[in-house]
Scaffold this active site. Structure first.
Site, PDB file in Angstrom:
ATOM      1  N   THR A  61       0.856  -1.199   0.223  1.00 29.74           N
ATOM      2  CA  THR A  61       0.130   0.103   0.123  1.00 29.74           C
ATOM      3  C   THR A  61       1.045   1.324   0.094  1.00 29.74           C
ATOM      4  O   THR A  61       2.005   1.342   0.466  1.00 29.74           O
ATOM      5  CB  THR A  61      -0.927  -0.048   1.077  1.00 29.74           C
ATOM      6  N   ASP A  91       4.388   0.645   1.937  1.00 31.82           N
ATOM      7  CA  ASP A  91       5.401   1.338   1.343  1.00 31.82           C
ATOM      8  C   ASP A  91       5.905   2.741   1.576  1.00 31.82           C
ATOM      9  O   ASP A  91       6.059   3.587   0.747  1.00 31.82           O
ATOM     10  CB  ASP A  91       5.209   0.884  -0.294  1.00 31.82           C
ATOM     11  N   LYS A  93       8.810   4.036   2.682  1.00 27.71           N
ATOM     12  CA  LYS A  93       9.721   4.399   2.684  1.00 27.71           C
ATOM     13  C   LYS A  93      10.583   5.579   3.650  1.00 27.71           C
ATOM     14  O   LYS A  93      11.074   6.640   3.109  1.00 27.71           O
ATOM     15  CB  LYS A  93      10.242   4.893   0.886  1.00 27.71           C
ATOM     16  N   ASP A  96      13.892   9.447   7.390  1.00 31.87           N
ATOM     17  CA  ASP A  96      14.414  10.664   8.143  1.00 31.87           C
ATOM     18  C   ASP A  96      15.191  10.127   9.157  1.00 31.87           C
ATOM     19  O   ASP A  96      15.433   8.917   9.610  1.00 31.87           O
ATOM     20  CB  ASP A  96      13.154  11.323   8.617  1.00 31.87           C
ATOM     21  N   THR A 100      12.150  11.311  14.149  1.00 32.13           N
ATOM     22  CA  THR A 100      11.112  11.741  13.451  1.00 32.13           C
ATOM     23  C   THR A 100      10.404  10.337  12.876  1.00 32.13           C
ATOM     24  O   THR A 100       8.998  10.538  12.480  1.00 32.13           O
ATOM     25  CB  THR A 100      11.615  12.407  12.023  1.00 32.13           C
TER      26      THR A 100
HETATM   27  O1  S5P Z   1      12.496   0.837  -6.817  1.00 34.72           O
HETATM   28  C1  S5P Z   1      11.492   0.628  -6.548  1.00 34.72           C
HETATM   29  C2  S5P Z   1      10.890   0.491  -5.225  1.00 34.72           C
HETATM   30  C3  S5P Z   1       9.580   0.622  -5.161  1.00 34.72           C
HETATM   31  S1  S5P Z   1       9.016   0.081  -3.671  1.00 34.72           S
HETATM   32  N1  S5P Z   1      10.771   0.876  -7.587  1.00 34.72           N
HETATM   33  C4  S5P Z   1       9.182   0.960  -7.410  1.00 34.72           C
HETATM   34  O2  S5P Z   1       8.480   0.840  -8.452  1.00 34.72           O
HETATM   35  N2  S5P Z   1       8.569   0.805  -6.219  1.00 34.72           N
HETATM   36  C5  S5P Z   1       7.354   0.631  -5.917  1.00 34.72           C
HETATM   37  O3  S5P Z   1       6.593  -0.492  -6.753  1.00 34.72           O
HETATM   38  C6  S5P Z   1       6.636   1.806  -6.468  1.00 34.72           C
HETATM   39  O4  S5P Z   1       6.228   2.618  -5.395  1.00 34.72           O
HETATM   40  C7  S5P Z   1       5.082   1.426  -6.954  1.00 34.72           C
HETATM   41  O5  S5P Z   1       4.310   0.981  -5.949  1.00 34.72           O
HETATM   42  C8  S5P Z   1       5.497  -0.195  -7.446  1.00 34.72           C
HETATM   43  C9  S5P Z   1       5.780  -0.381  -8.770  1.00 34.72           C
HETATM   44  O6  S5P Z   1       4.345   0.017  -9.575  1.00 34.72           O
HETATM   45  P1  S5P Z   1       4.223  -0.367 -11.209  1.00 34.72           P
HETATM   46  O7  S5P Z   1       2.735   0.305 -11.518  1.00 34.72           O
HETATM   47  O8  S5P Z   1       5.187   0.146 -11.793  1.00 34.72           O
HETATM   48  O9  S5P Z   1       4.298  -1.946 -11.217  1.00 34.72           O
END
Ligand code: S5P
Length: 256
Positions: A61, A91, A93, A96, A100
Site C-alpha cells: 500500500t 511502502d 520508504k 528521516d 522523526t
Molecule cells: O525501486 C522501486 C521501489 C519501489 S517500492 N521501484 C518501485 O517501483 N517501487 C514501488 O513499486 C512503487 O512505489 C510502486 O508502488 C510499485 C511499482 O508499480 P508499477 O505500477 O510500476 O508496477
C-alpha cells in the site's frame, strides 16, 4: 549470486518473525506475488485487496495516496488480509532521523504501526532510521531499499553493500531488501518492483523486467507488480497469471 535453497530451507534461517510468517504464507498459497495497490480511493484499494487477495502473499500500500483515508480503511484492510491470508506492506520508504521516523510510524492520520506487517526504509540517514523501526519489530518486519528500479537511481554498488551491512546489524527487524535481484545471503529475502509482462517502462523513469528474468535469472524471491495487474480489465485473472509466472520462475530457479 542466485540461491537455490527452497523457501522451506530458508524459513528457519530468517530471524524476524514476520519474515518467517511471510514464507509460511508463500508456501501455503504457492505465491511469491505482491500486488502494489497504487490507487487513490479507499473503495478501489479495498476492492483490489478482495479481488487479488487469494493470489498474493503481500498487498503493498501507499496510504498517503488514498484521498479518504480513515482508521476504518485500515481495519477493513486487516480484515481482508485475515480472510485471504496475506500480509500488508506499507511502502512508506522512511528516510528521516530516528526520532522523526518513530513519530511517522505511529502518529499522523495513518497510524502505520497499528496495521502494517511490513514497512521499508532508505538507509541514507544511517542506522537511526532502522533503530526507530526495530523498536516495533515484535509486530513489524523491515525491508531496506538497496536498489531501485527507476532510471538514474543513485544506488551504486557501494550503497547496496552498505544496505547489506546495516541489515546484518538489525537482523531481528530487517528480513529483506528492495533490490533488483538477489544481492546477499539466503537468510534475507529479496523483493523486486518494476515487474511487468508486457511493458518495458513508463514515461517517468520506471523500468520493467519480466517475472522470469527477475526471479529465475536475477535470483529475486518476491515480485512486486502494480500497473501490470491494477490496470488490467480483469484483475483476478491478471493476478492469477502473474502468480503462476512468478511461482514457475521460482521453481525454475530451484531446478536449474
Ligand atoms: O525501486 C522501486 C521501489 C519501489 S517500492 N521501484 C518501485 O517501483 N517501487 C514501488 O513499486 C512503487 O512505489 C510502486 O508502488 C510499485 C511499482 O508499480 P508499477 O505500477 O510500476 O508496477
Amino acid at each position: 549470486k542466485v540461491h537455490q535453497l527452497s523457501f522451506e530451507q530458508r524459513l528457519p534461517l530468517i530471524r524476524n518473525k514476520v519474515g518467517r510468517r511471510l514464507l509460511e504464507i508463500v508456501l501455503k498459497k504457492q505465491s511469491n506475488l505482491i500486488v502494489a495497490a497504487d490507487v487513490t480511493t479507499s473503495q478501489e484499494l479495498l476492492s483490489i485487496a478482495d479481488e487479488v487477495g487469494p493470489q498474493i502473499c503481500v498487498l503493498k500500500t501507499h496510504a498517503d495516496i488514498i484521498q479518504d483515508w480513515t482508521d476504518s480503511v485500515s481495519e477493513q484492510l486487516v480484515h481482508l488480509a485475515k480472510l485471504h491470508h496475506f500480509l500488508i506492506f506499507e511502502d512508506r520508504k522512511f528516510a528521516d532521523i530516528g526520532n522523526t521516523v518513530e513519530l511517522q510510524l505511529t502518529g499522523g492520520i495513518f497510524h502505520i504501526a497499528h496495521w502494517a506487517d511490513i514497512v521499508n526504509a532508505h538507509i541514507i540517514a544511517g542506522p537511526g532510521t532502522i533503530e526507530a523501526l526495530s523498536r516495533s519489530a515484535e509486530h513489524c518486519g523491515v525491508l531496506l531499499l538497496a536498489q531501485m528500479s527507476s532510471k538514474g537511481s543513485l544506488t551504486v554498488p557501494e550503497y547496496t553493500q552498505k544496505a547489506l551491512e546495516m541489515a546484518k546489524q538489525y537482523e531481528d527487524a530487517v528480513f529483506g531488501f528492495i533490490s533488483l535481484g538477489c544481492i546477499g545471503e539466503p537468510n534475507f529475502l529479496y523483493f523486486t518492483p518494476g515487474v511487468h509482462l508486457q511493458e518495458r517502462g513508463d514515461s517517468l523513469g520506471q523500468q520493467y523486467t519480466d517475472p522470469e528474468t527477475v526471479i529465475a535469472v536475477q535470483g529475486s524471491d518476491m515480485a512486486i507488480v502494480g500497473r501490470g495487474i491494477i490496470q488490467s480489465s480483469d484483475r483476478r485473472k491478471a493476478a492469477s497469471t502473474y502468480r503462476k509466472a512468478c511461482w514457475d520462475a521460482y521453481l525454475q530457479r530451484l531446478g536449474d
